[in-house]
Design an enzyme around this catalytic site. Structure first.
Site, PDB file in Angstrom:
ATOM      1  N   GLN A  11       0.936  -1.205   0.070  1.00  0.00           N
ATOM      2  CA  GLN A  11       0.073   0.139   0.021  1.00  0.00           C
ATOM      3  C   GLN A  11       1.007   1.052  -0.095  1.00  0.00           C
ATOM      4  O   GLN A  11       0.794   2.217  -0.752  1.00  0.00           O
ATOM      5  CB  GLN A  11      -0.733   0.030   1.328  1.00  0.00           C
ATOM      6  CG  GLN A  11      -1.772  -0.952   1.544  1.00  0.00           C
ATOM      7  CD  GLN A  11      -2.860  -0.527   2.257  1.00  0.00           C
ATOM      8  OE1 GLN A  11      -3.846   0.035   1.958  1.00  0.00           O
ATOM      9  NE2 GLN A  11      -2.850  -0.798   3.531  1.00  0.00           N
ATOM     10  N   THR A  62       2.488  -7.557   7.765  1.00  0.00           N
ATOM     11  CA  THR A  62       1.254  -6.624   8.152  1.00  0.00           C
ATOM     12  C   THR A  62       0.258  -7.489   8.621  1.00  0.00           C
ATOM     13  O   THR A  62      -0.809  -6.838   8.869  1.00  0.00           O
ATOM     14  CB  THR A  62       0.972  -5.785   7.247  1.00  0.00           C
ATOM     15  OG1 THR A  62       0.579  -6.444   5.772  1.00  0.00           O
ATOM     16  CG2 THR A  62       2.243  -4.832   6.897  1.00  0.00           C
ATOM     17  N   THR A 101       4.057   1.416  13.723  1.00  0.00           N
ATOM     18  CA  THR A 101       2.773   1.341  13.764  1.00  0.00           C
ATOM     19  C   THR A 101       2.396   1.881  15.248  1.00  0.00           C
ATOM     20  O   THR A 101       3.105   1.593  16.321  1.00  0.00           O
ATOM     21  CB  THR A 101       2.329  -0.270  13.689  1.00  0.00           C
ATOM     22  OG1 THR A 101       0.876  -0.375  14.127  1.00  0.00           O
ATOM     23  CG2 THR A 101       3.163  -1.312  14.512  1.00  0.00           C
ATOM     24  N   TYR A 125       2.264  -9.016  16.009  1.00  0.00           N
ATOM     25  CA  TYR A 125       2.448  -8.043  15.086  1.00  0.00           C
ATOM     26  C   TYR A 125       3.210  -6.963  16.012  1.00  0.00           C
ATOM     27  O   TYR A 125       4.294  -6.385  15.462  1.00  0.00           O
ATOM     28  CB  TYR A 125       1.385  -7.575  14.474  1.00  0.00           C
ATOM     29  CG  TYR A 125       1.550  -6.440  13.317  1.00  0.00           C
ATOM     30  CD1 TYR A 125       2.327  -6.452  12.295  1.00  0.00           C
ATOM     31  CD2 TYR A 125       0.961  -5.122  14.050  1.00  0.00           C
ATOM     32  CE1 TYR A 125       2.446  -5.307  11.551  1.00  0.00           C
ATOM     33  CE2 TYR A 125       1.045  -3.964  12.948  1.00  0.00           C
ATOM     34  CZ  TYR A 125       1.790  -4.121  11.876  1.00  0.00           C
ATOM     35  OH  TYR A 125       2.073  -3.066  11.162  1.00  0.00           O
TER      36      TYR A 125
HETATM   37  N1  LIG Z   1      -1.583  -1.559   6.997  1.00  0.00           N
HETATM   38  C1  LIG Z   1      -1.713  -0.694   8.225  1.00  0.00           C
HETATM   39  O1  LIG Z   1      -2.993  -0.700   8.519  1.00  0.00           O
HETATM   40  C2  LIG Z   1      -0.480  -0.194   8.819  1.00  0.00           C
HETATM   41  C3  LIG Z   1      -0.639   0.349  10.052  1.00  0.00           C
HETATM   42  C4  LIG Z   1       0.500   1.198  10.767  1.00  0.00           C
HETATM   43  C5  LIG Z   1       1.591   0.848  10.242  1.00  0.00           C
HETATM   44  N2  LIG Z   1       1.677   0.196   9.009  1.00  0.00           N
HETATM   45  C6  LIG Z   1       3.185   0.013   8.481  1.00  0.00           C
HETATM   46  O2  LIG Z   1       3.599   0.363   7.340  1.00  0.00           O
HETATM   47  C7  LIG Z   1       4.232  -0.138   6.550  1.00  0.00           C
HETATM   48  C8  LIG Z   1       3.539  -0.115   5.141  1.00  0.00           C
HETATM   49  O3  LIG Z   1       2.599  -1.007   5.284  1.00  0.00           O
HETATM   50  P1  LIG Z   1       1.579  -1.502   4.421  1.00  0.00           P
HETATM   51  O4  LIG Z   1       0.262  -1.358   4.537  1.00  0.00           O
HETATM   52  O5  LIG Z   1       2.006  -0.817   2.830  1.00  0.00           O
HETATM   53  O6  LIG Z   1       2.001  -2.841   4.041  1.00  0.00           O
HETATM   54  P2  LIG Z   1       1.310  -3.945   2.850  1.00  0.00           P
HETATM   55  O7  LIG Z   1       0.393  -3.300   1.938  1.00  0.00           O
HETATM   56  O8  LIG Z   1       1.023  -5.390   3.644  1.00  0.00           O
HETATM   57  O9  LIG Z   1       2.717  -4.422   2.118  1.00  0.00           O
HETATM   58  C9  LIG Z   1       3.893  -4.928   2.608  1.00  0.00           C
HETATM   59  C10 LIG Z   1       4.847  -4.953   1.580  1.00  0.00           C
HETATM   60  O10 LIG Z   1       5.805  -5.788   2.284  1.00  0.00           O
HETATM   61  C11 LIG Z   1       6.257  -6.973   1.396  1.00  0.00           C
HETATM   62  N3  LIG Z   1       6.663  -8.062   2.165  1.00  0.00           N
HETATM   63  C12 LIG Z   1       5.740  -8.638   3.093  1.00  0.00           C
HETATM   64  N4  LIG Z   1       6.591  -9.874   3.479  1.00  0.00           N
HETATM   65  C13 LIG Z   1       7.782  -9.749   2.674  1.00  0.00           C
HETATM   66  C14 LIG Z   1       8.885 -10.811   2.629  1.00  0.00           C
HETATM   67  N5  LIG Z   1       9.017 -11.800   3.330  1.00  0.00           N
HETATM   68  N6  LIG Z   1       9.976 -10.287   1.737  1.00  0.00           N
HETATM   69  C15 LIG Z   1       9.828  -9.147   0.840  1.00  0.00           C
HETATM   70  N7  LIG Z   1       8.750  -8.428   1.104  1.00  0.00           N
HETATM   71  C16 LIG Z   1       7.594  -8.738   1.995  1.00  0.00           C
HETATM   72  C17 LIG Z   1       5.032  -7.055   0.469  1.00  0.00           C
HETATM   73  O11 LIG Z   1       5.513  -7.902  -0.712  1.00  0.00           O
HETATM   74  P3  LIG Z   1       4.606  -8.624  -1.413  1.00  0.00           P
HETATM   75  O12 LIG Z   1       3.826  -7.882  -2.254  1.00  0.00           O
HETATM   76  O13 LIG Z   1       5.731  -9.783  -2.151  1.00  0.00           O
HETATM   77  O14 LIG Z   1       3.954  -9.497  -0.399  1.00  0.00           O
HETATM   78  C18 LIG Z   1       4.554  -5.575   0.127  1.00  0.00           C
HETATM   79  O15 LIG Z   1       5.420  -5.191  -0.780  1.00  0.00           O
HETATM   80  C19 LIG Z   1       4.676  -1.263   7.407  1.00  0.00           C
HETATM   81  O16 LIG Z   1       5.989  -1.092   7.794  1.00  0.00           O
HETATM   82  C20 LIG Z   1       3.522  -1.365   8.202  1.00  0.00           C
HETATM   83  O17 LIG Z   1       3.915  -2.285   9.536  1.00  0.00           O
HETATM   84  C21 LIG Z   1       0.837  -0.365   8.465  1.00  0.00           C
END
Ligand SMILES: NC(=O)c1ccc[n+]([C@@H]2O[C@H](COP(=O)([O-])OP(=O)(O)OC[C@H]3O[C@@H](n4cnc5c(N)ncnc54)[C@H](OP(=O)(O)O)[C@@H]3O)[C@@H](O)[C@H]2O)c1
Length: 316
Positions: A11, A62, A101, A125
């Site tokens: 995202q 995530t 987070t 998490y």
């Molecule tokens: N989502 C939320 O509500 C939220 C809230 C607070 C903070 N955050 C933080 O914000 C940041 C971005 O979150 P997001 O929502 O953009 O996450 P997301 O949409 O779930 O995307 C996660 C990314 O990480 C990659 N990834 C996961 N496992 C992997 C692995 N083993 N090796 C290589 N790549 C891997 C995924 O690649 P693939 O496409 O290959 O799976 C994807 O590109 C993160 O640090 C998250 O903790 C998120």
């Protein structure tokens, strides 16, 4: 400037591909390219070979509920991999930009959390993300760490996408109204991140010629969330209201969204009730204004409707 972006398919990462582009050469290897963060053994070496000036880590495990059953995997991706990135950043004298987070907090009280408040994650998490923060700090790499909350955007799975889908299928919805935070759009996170990188790297290039504040003064942890506060039910209602106003034919409108307490929606991982983040430090350090959460929700609804307009079959 060479920027290494990890997690470019996520995202936030997919938006970063857009906002980082004007800053320099962006290299964004994916998991399919062999950059699997669940095996961080040679990650620092690989990064050092590429020699970026900025490393942006938008990759993370995530899946909050699944993490309860996969703690070792969550720890490798969310703590060991960031540790390796910090090691590489330190040896390259590069900046590491990382995301964390609101789930590092235990959710007590109703005061917005400040960066230095005591942490107390309620689930695997949050524990793994906190371990990642600490690993980065312990390696003394130049870093910016942005704790954000309730991320949504045009790409990937998120709450707003789910609400629009369910509202097309059902005549009423029950949504939790005692968890309070700020839904934050991935485009906003990516925009702020790019501005922050531009700021710290620009300060560095002028450091030698002018008595400006050192870029390192800006290093550290910041809370990055949209302005205002909302419950998940508020977010659902705002999204459905806006979708209806944009012509989406939904079976369930905001009036049919019932409020329920968290206790009536049990999940494997416990979530904080108070996810409010105090963003003053970020706004003052970087001179930024953060828009109201409703703006981001509208933006995501519009993007989702444009990409996938409701059809008669999806409304049935
Ligand atoms: N989502 C939320 O509500 C939220 C809230 C607070 C903070 N955050 C933080 O914000 C940041 C971005 O979150 P997001 O929502 O953009 O996450 P997301 O949409 O779930 O995307 C996660 C990314 O990480 C990659 N990834 C996961 N496992 C992997 C692995 N083993 N090796 C290589 N790549 C891997 C995924 O690649 P693939 O496409 O290959 O799976 C994807 O590109 C993160 O640090 C998250 O903790 C998120």
């Amino acid at each position: 400037m060479r920027i290494l972006l990890l997690g470019g398919s996520g995202q936030v990462g997919s938006q970063l591909l857009l906002t980082l582009a004007p800053l320099g050469e962006v290299i964004a290897p994916s998991r399919a390219d062999g950059w699997d963060l669940s095996d961080p053994s040679d990650l620092a070496f690989r990064v050092e070979q590429l020699a970026p000036e900025v490393i942006v880590n938008a990759a993370a495990y995530t899946a909050v509920d699944m993490a309860e059953a996969e703690p070792a995997l969550a720890h490798r991706v969310n703590a060991e991999a960031p540790a390796a990135l910090a090691t590489a950043a330190r040896s390259l004298d590069a900046w590491l930009i990382h995301f964390s987070t609101d789930y590092v907090f235990d959710g007590r009280g109703s005061r917005p959390w400040c960066e230095d408040d005591p942490t107390g994650p309620l689930g695997v998490y949050g524990q793994s993300k906190l371990a990642g923060e600490r690993a980065i700090e312990a390696r003394h790499a130049r870093h910016l760490m942005f704790r954000t909350s309730w991320v949504h955007g045009p790409r990937g799975g998120n709450f707003i996408r789910t609400m629009l889908r369910l509202a097309g299928e059902r005549e009423s919805l029950s949504v939790v109204d005692d968890q309070v935070g700020a839904p934050t759009g991935a485009p906003l996170i990516a925009e702020v991140t790019a501005r922050a990188i531009a700021r710290v790297t620009a300060r560095e290039t002028t450091r030698k010629t002018a008595p400006v504040q050192k870029a390192l003064d800006l290093a550290g942890t910041y809370h990055l969330a949209a302005a205002g506060e909302a419950s998940w039910r508020d977010v659902a209602c705002e999204a459905l209201e806006h979708a209806k106003a944009r012509g989406a034919a939904l079976r369930c409108g905001p009036e049919q969204v019932q409020a329920i307490p968290t206790t009536q929606y049990p999940t494997p991982a416990q979530r904080p009730l108070n996810s409010r983040l105090n963003t003053r430090k970020l706004r003052e350090a970087f001179g930024l204004a953060l828009p109201a959460w409703q703006d981001g929700v509208h933006q995501t609804v519009q993007a989702l409707l444009a990409a996938n307009p409701p059809t008669s079959s999806s409304q049935a």
